[in-house]
Design a protein around this motif. Structure first.
Motif, PDB file in Angstrom:
ATOM      1  N   GLU A 169     -81.767 -51.090-118.711  1.00  0.00           N
ATOM      2  CA  GLU A 169     -80.430 -50.784-118.181  1.00  0.00           C
ATOM      3  C   GLU A 169     -80.543 -49.533-117.319  1.00  0.00           C
ATOM      4  O   GLU A 169     -81.067 -48.512-117.778  1.00  0.00           O
ATOM      5  CB  GLU A 169     -79.451 -50.544-119.320  1.00  0.00           C
ATOM      6  N   GLY A 183     -78.308 -46.814-115.715  1.00  0.00           N
ATOM      7  CA  GLY A 183     -76.936 -46.303-115.807  1.00  0.00           C
ATOM      8  C   GLY A 183     -76.407 -46.492-117.219  1.00  0.00           C
ATOM      9  O   GLY A 183     -75.626 -47.414-117.487  1.00  0.00           O
ATOM     10  N   GLY A 191     -74.403 -44.473-118.950  1.00  0.00           N
ATOM     11  CA  GLY A 191     -73.021 -44.053-119.163  1.00  0.00           C
ATOM     12  C   GLY A 191     -72.840 -43.631-120.607  1.00  0.00           C
ATOM     13  O   GLY A 191     -73.725 -43.010-121.211  1.00  0.00           O
ATOM     14  N   THR A 192     -71.686 -43.988-121.188  1.00  0.00           N
ATOM     15  CA  THR A 192     -71.447 -43.630-122.592  1.00  0.00           C
ATOM     16  C   THR A 192     -71.771 -44.787-123.536  1.00  0.00           C
ATOM     17  O   THR A 192     -71.406 -44.741-124.711  1.00  0.00           O
ATOM     18  CB  THR A 192     -69.990 -43.170-122.800  1.00  0.00           C
ATOM     19  N   VAL A 197     -71.090 -48.316-123.182  1.00  0.00           N
ATOM     20  CA  VAL A 197     -70.284 -49.551-123.275  1.00  0.00           C
ATOM     21  C   VAL A 197     -71.148 -50.775-122.962  1.00  0.00           C
ATOM     22  O   VAL A 197     -71.275 -51.699-123.782  1.00  0.00           O
ATOM     23  CB  VAL A 197     -69.055 -49.484-122.336  1.00  0.00           C
ATOM     24  N   ILE A 199     -81.669 -45.967-118.876  1.00  0.00           N
ATOM     25  CA  ILE A 199     -82.011 -44.823-118.021  1.00  0.00           C
ATOM     26  C   ILE A 199     -80.728 -44.207-117.461  1.00  0.00           C
ATOM     27  O   ILE A 199     -79.846 -44.935-116.976  1.00  0.00           O
ATOM     28  CB  ILE A 199     -82.893 -45.301-116.834  1.00  0.00           C
ATOM     29  N   ASP A 240     -76.117 -45.670-109.118  1.00  0.00           N
ATOM     30  CA  ASP A 240     -75.749 -45.250-107.768  1.00  0.00           C
ATOM     31  C   ASP A 240     -75.840 -46.455-106.821  1.00  0.00           C
ATOM     32  O   ASP A 240     -76.922 -47.003-106.620  1.00  0.00           O
ATOM     33  CB  ASP A 240     -76.731 -44.132-107.361  1.00  0.00           C
ATOM     34  N   GLU A 273     -78.529 -47.085-104.258  1.00  0.00           N
ATOM     35  CA  GLU A 273     -79.885 -47.411-104.720  1.00  0.00           C
ATOM     36  C   GLU A 273     -79.985 -48.842-105.250  1.00  0.00           C
ATOM     37  O   GLU A 273     -81.016 -49.219-105.811  1.00  0.00           O
ATOM     38  CB  GLU A 273     -80.325 -46.406-105.801  1.00  0.00           C
TER      39      GLU A 273
HETATM   40  C1  LIG Z   1     -70.758 -46.367-113.978  1.00  0.00           C
HETATM   41  S1  LIG Z   1     -71.712 -45.334-114.995  1.00  0.00           S
HETATM   42  C2  LIG Z   1     -72.545 -46.474-116.068  1.00  0.00           C
HETATM   43  C3  LIG Z   1     -71.647 -47.106-117.052  1.00  0.00           C
HETATM   44  C4  LIG Z   1     -72.338 -47.934-118.111  1.00  0.00           C
HETATM   45  N1  LIG Z   1     -73.252 -48.909-117.531  1.00  0.00           N
HETATM   46  C5  LIG Z   1     -71.309 -48.630-118.956  1.00  0.00           C
HETATM   47  O1  LIG Z   1     -70.763 -49.650-118.536  1.00  0.00           O
HETATM   48  O2  LIG Z   1     -71.025 -48.121-120.044  1.00  0.00           O
HETATM   49  C6  LIG Z   1     -73.024 -44.875-113.919  1.00  0.00           C
HETATM   50  C7  LIG Z   1     -74.081 -44.025-114.583  1.00  0.00           C
HETATM   51  O3  LIG Z   1     -75.189 -43.953-113.704  1.00  0.00           O
HETATM   52  C8  LIG Z   1     -75.739 -42.667-113.768  1.00  0.00           C
HETATM   53  N2  LIG Z   1     -76.488 -42.452-112.514  1.00  0.00           N
HETATM   54  C9  LIG Z   1     -75.997 -42.192-111.272  1.00  0.00           C
HETATM   55  N3  LIG Z   1     -77.003 -42.126-110.377  1.00  0.00           N
HETATM   56  C10 LIG Z   1     -78.153 -42.330-111.084  1.00  0.00           C
HETATM   57  C11 LIG Z   1     -79.520 -42.382-110.730  1.00  0.00           C
HETATM   58  N4  LIG Z   1     -79.911 -42.212-109.459  1.00  0.00           N
HETATM   59  N5  LIG Z   1     -80.427 -42.605-111.691  1.00  0.00           N
HETATM   60  C12 LIG Z   1     -80.041 -42.793-112.988  1.00  0.00           C
HETATM   61  N6  LIG Z   1     -78.753 -42.765-113.374  1.00  0.00           N
HETATM   62  C13 LIG Z   1     -77.822 -42.542-112.443  1.00  0.00           C
HETATM   63  C14 LIG Z   1     -74.532 -41.745-113.953  1.00  0.00           C
HETATM   64  O4  LIG Z   1     -74.917 -40.526-114.557  1.00  0.00           O
HETATM   65  C15 LIG Z   1     -73.639 -42.591-114.836  1.00  0.00           C
HETATM   66  O5  LIG Z   1     -73.814 -42.284-116.211  1.00  0.00           O
END
Ligand SMILES: C[S@@+](CC[C@H](N)C(=O)[O-])C[C@H]1O[C@@H](n2cnc3c(N)ncnc32)[C@H](O)[C@@H]1O
Length: 231
Positions: A80, A82, A84-85, A87, A105, A156, A159
């Protein structure tokens, strides 16, 4: 010959024709579909904590698709991007095999601290998760080739293309790539939308549709899930 060579010339016509036949799903239908995937107290807590730190999470409808695809693929090893918290991580873990490991990650240690607690509250042993803090494009090259059953990308948007490339290397044949946010907040079909996120998402969606090594589907759940099986 390209297996889907007919697609390039006829796709736009087919999309428009199909859309006219099907009609636009009403907002009420979309809400019903989202509500169909009920969330328990752990997921609601993770979602509320995400809001508190200013993050979006996958919707219940999108989360249920993640669990469905993880279960359908009998997923044991999932990446995975991203965390996040947590979910989406909880939804993925609930669909995976009981001995499966979620490698997740995120660049933000604080988000992962919350997610770690959520995974624990959801009843998953620490051995079920490998939580890696770092930028996706720095971490992904360190992961092994061809051993993962599913890669979920939700970080992001600029990316997404690079993450999809990395997923092609990480996945076993038959493994599934899923990219969240594939409808670019409704901007994907608006030719006037030329911001960096929308351009990258549009290019990634198109490249995956046209590549021989993916069998894709664009699923209008939540923010839009681009799912593709590696062949
Ligand atoms: C939309 S949230 C993820 C939500 C999660 N997937 C969920 O549904 O619970 C996006 C996450 O990507 C992380 N993030 C942003 N750019 C990133 C990068 N270049 N590499 C790794 N993580 C990144 C942010 O810190 C954030 O926690």
């Amino acid at each position: 010959m390209h297996r889907f060579s007919f697609r390039a010339s006829f796709t736009e016509v087919v999309i428009v024709t199909a859309a006219r036949q099907v009609g636009t799903p009403s907002a009420q239908s979309m809400q019903f579909a989202e509500a169909y995937a009920a969330e328990d107290i752990v997921l609601q807590t993770a979602r509320n904590l995400a809001l508190e730190v200013g993050l979006s999470s996958v919707t219940p409808g999108a989360g249920s698709v993640l669990a469905l695809l993880a279960a359908a693929g009998n997923a044991k090893a999932v990446v995975e991007i991203g965390t996040g918290t947590g979910v989406s991580g909880v939804w993925l873990l609930r669909g995976m095999r009981p001995d499966g490991v979620l490698t997740t990650i995120d660049v933000e240690n604080e988000h992962q601290r919350i997610a770690r607690r959520i995974f624990q509250e959801a009843g998953f042993a620490p051995s079920r998760t490998r939580i890696i803090t770092g930028r996706a494009l720095d971490v992904l090259p360190r992961l092994a080739d061809g051993v993962y059953d599913l890669v979920f990308v939700d970080s992001d948007a600029t990316e997404f293309g690079a993450c999809a490339e990395a997923a092609l290397r990480l996945l076993r044949p038959g493994g599934i790539l899923i990219v969240n946010g594939a409808l670019a907040g409704g901007r994907i079909s608006d030719p006037a939308a030329r911001d960096a996120d929308t351009i990258t998402i549009r290019e990634t969606v198109k490249a995956i549709r046209e590549a021989e090594h993916w069998i894709p589907a664009l699923i209008p759940a939540g923010a839009g899930l681009l799912a593709a099986v590696k062949c």
